[in-house]
Motif scaffolding. Sequence first.
Motif, PDB file in Angstrom:
ATOM      1  N   CYS A  18      -4.417   2.985   2.229  1.00  0.00           N
ATOM      2  CA  CYS A  18      -4.637   1.963   3.033  1.00  0.00           C
ATOM      3  C   CYS A  18      -6.082   1.803   3.168  1.00  0.00           C
ATOM      4  O   CYS A  18      -6.942   2.527   3.578  1.00  0.00           O
ATOM      5  CB  CYS A  18      -4.324   1.926   4.498  1.00  0.00           C
ATOM      6  SG  CYS A  18      -2.328   2.317   4.581  1.00  0.00           S
ATOM      7  N   CYS A  69      -0.796  -0.974   8.219  1.00  0.00           N
ATOM      8  CA  CYS A  69      -0.203   0.124   7.475  1.00  0.00           C
ATOM      9  C   CYS A  69       0.747   1.065   8.697  1.00  0.00           C
ATOM     10  O   CYS A  69       0.811   0.601   9.776  1.00  0.00           O
ATOM     11  CB  CYS A  69      -1.111   1.061   6.855  1.00  0.00           C
ATOM     12  SG  CYS A  69      -1.410   1.089   5.132  1.00  0.00           S
ATOM     13  N   TYR A  77       0.647  -1.205  -0.060  1.00  0.00           N
ATOM     14  CA  TYR A  77      -0.053  -0.092   0.064  1.00  0.00           C
ATOM     15  C   TYR A  77       0.738   1.368  -0.094  1.00  0.00           C
ATOM     16  O   TYR A  77       0.057   2.382   0.182  1.00  0.00           O
ATOM     17  CB  TYR A  77      -0.849   0.137   1.253  1.00  0.00           C
ATOM     18  CG  TYR A  77      -2.068  -1.428   1.116  1.00  0.00           C
ATOM     19  CD1 TYR A  77      -2.581  -1.413   0.104  1.00  0.00           C
ATOM     20  CD2 TYR A  77      -2.167  -1.989   2.374  1.00  0.00           C
ATOM     21  CE1 TYR A  77      -3.497  -2.579   0.153  1.00  0.00           C
ATOM     22  CE2 TYR A  77      -3.057  -2.915   2.304  1.00  0.00           C
ATOM     23  CZ  TYR A  77      -3.658  -3.409   1.254  1.00  0.00           C
ATOM     24  OH  TYR A  77      -4.700  -4.295   1.311  1.00  0.00           O
ATOM     25  N   CYS A  78       2.222   1.240   0.136  1.00  0.00           N
ATOM     26  CA  CYS A  78       2.916   2.471   0.259  1.00  0.00           C
ATOM     27  C   CYS A  78       3.897   2.644  -0.802  1.00  0.00           C
ATOM     28  O   CYS A  78       4.494   1.349  -1.143  1.00  0.00           O
ATOM     29  CB  CYS A  78       3.402   2.609   1.439  1.00  0.00           C
ATOM     30  SG  CYS A  78       2.072   2.583   2.944  1.00  0.00           S
ATOM     31  N   GLY A 130       2.964  -0.749   4.149  1.00  0.00           N
ATOM     32  CA  GLY A 130       1.946  -1.038   4.150  1.00  0.00           C
ATOM     33  C   GLY A 130       1.583  -2.453   3.351  1.00  0.00           C
ATOM     34  O   GLY A 130       1.933  -2.674   2.309  1.00  0.00           O
ATOM     35  N   CYS A 164       0.808   6.382   1.174  1.00  0.00           N
ATOM     36  CA  CYS A 164       0.195   4.954   1.443  1.00  0.00           C
ATOM     37  C   CYS A 164      -1.395   5.250   1.063  1.00  0.00           C
ATOM     38  O   CYS A 164      -1.945   6.356   1.196  1.00  0.00           O
ATOM     39  CB  CYS A 164      -0.083   4.945   2.911  1.00  0.00           C
ATOM     40  SG  CYS A 164       1.922   4.555   3.434  1.00  0.00           S
TER      41      CYS A 164
END
Length: 352
Positions: free
Chosen positions: A323, A309, A160-161, A300, A321
């Motif tokens: 999330c 995260c 996620y990041c 994340g 990110c």
Amino acid sequence: SPPAIHHAPAPAPVPAGSTDREQVGKEKASFVMLIRNQELEDALKSMKQIEDRFNRKYKYPWTFLNDVPFTEEFIRETTKRASGKTEYGLIPKEHWSLPDAIDEPKMRAAMKKLEEDKVIYGGSLSYRHMCRFNSGFFWRQELLEKYSWYWRVEPGIGFYCDVEYDPFEFLRVSGKKYGFTITLPEYKSTIPTLWEETLKFMKTNPQYLNSNSSLQYLLEDKDQGKGLDANPEYNGCHFWSNFEIASLDLWRSEAYRKYFDHLDQAGGFFYERWGDAPVHSIAAALFLGTQEVHHFADMGYMHVPWSRCPQPKEFHKYGQCVCPFELKDSFDLSGWSCQPRWWKIAGKEYGS
Ligand code: GDP
Ligand code: MN
């Protein structure tokens, strides 16, 4: 005449799928994915995120491993999705079969019992081969001989990041050997004698216990402060090994080879259902110094059923990110997480 539709200008050539696959990152490293042909869709989902969030800038190679040959489609589609080079390895039979010493009827009976008890994958033989392979053999594959570092990727994960630095280089430069994102306790019913065998091994090989080990991280509250001689109890905490960025030399080491051989001879990969996660984690916690194990707090990550995260302090600083859950539901803070134990031993705290 039809209305004019404005089209976005043709994008600059993107590295993903292009023919220029020369590695930009400077480390001897590869992504490693053990995977089945039928998991192609989920493999591509994982790759897309890792490529967009990190690898399109670094173009590290991808190594795919399978116990049966990859299909042409699998090779074609994953090669398109990668920015770096791709290689495909067929696992040798002897790395994915029952050792002669295993008593098959005894194993079948144990599998049946675990299945009846509804232990996850309790009745699966292929899952056992997979766990044994990830413990003792993935790092022995010929395709990985040229590398010092690997990043394990599983199908269907969430990432996620943005990662704005090279985590392989980070580990090397900071003298670290093992990196994780999520830590949690193992189901005790899958590892009834894993710790017992570990204690046996450590008593005959005390030289492998790092003087700065993370032993206490592995111990039940009632046994905090005890040494191995006191036969302390294992709390089940392990690093979730579906994500790993780590040193291949850690597994190639004498200590780990001997530890794996001991466990393999004990038979628990088959008679019980020992996971590669507790095996890797116990080894990393005992053979490495605490400072050599790294929590990637800035990453994340999701693997069903848990996600995490970066914590609030970092959250807005790094990584763009996105999330898909509320931060309060990030796994680090769940009652089931071993993260607080890790923070304690590593001298960190929530938000650091
Ligand atoms: P879980 O994460 O514990 O639920 O287990 P998975 O089903 O995700 O398996 C872990 C990893 O091993 C994944 O990358 C799977 O794709 C891979 N895997 C599991 N079983 C097999 C198998 O029989 N053959 C191959 N080639 N890969 C497998
Ligand atoms: Mn998985």
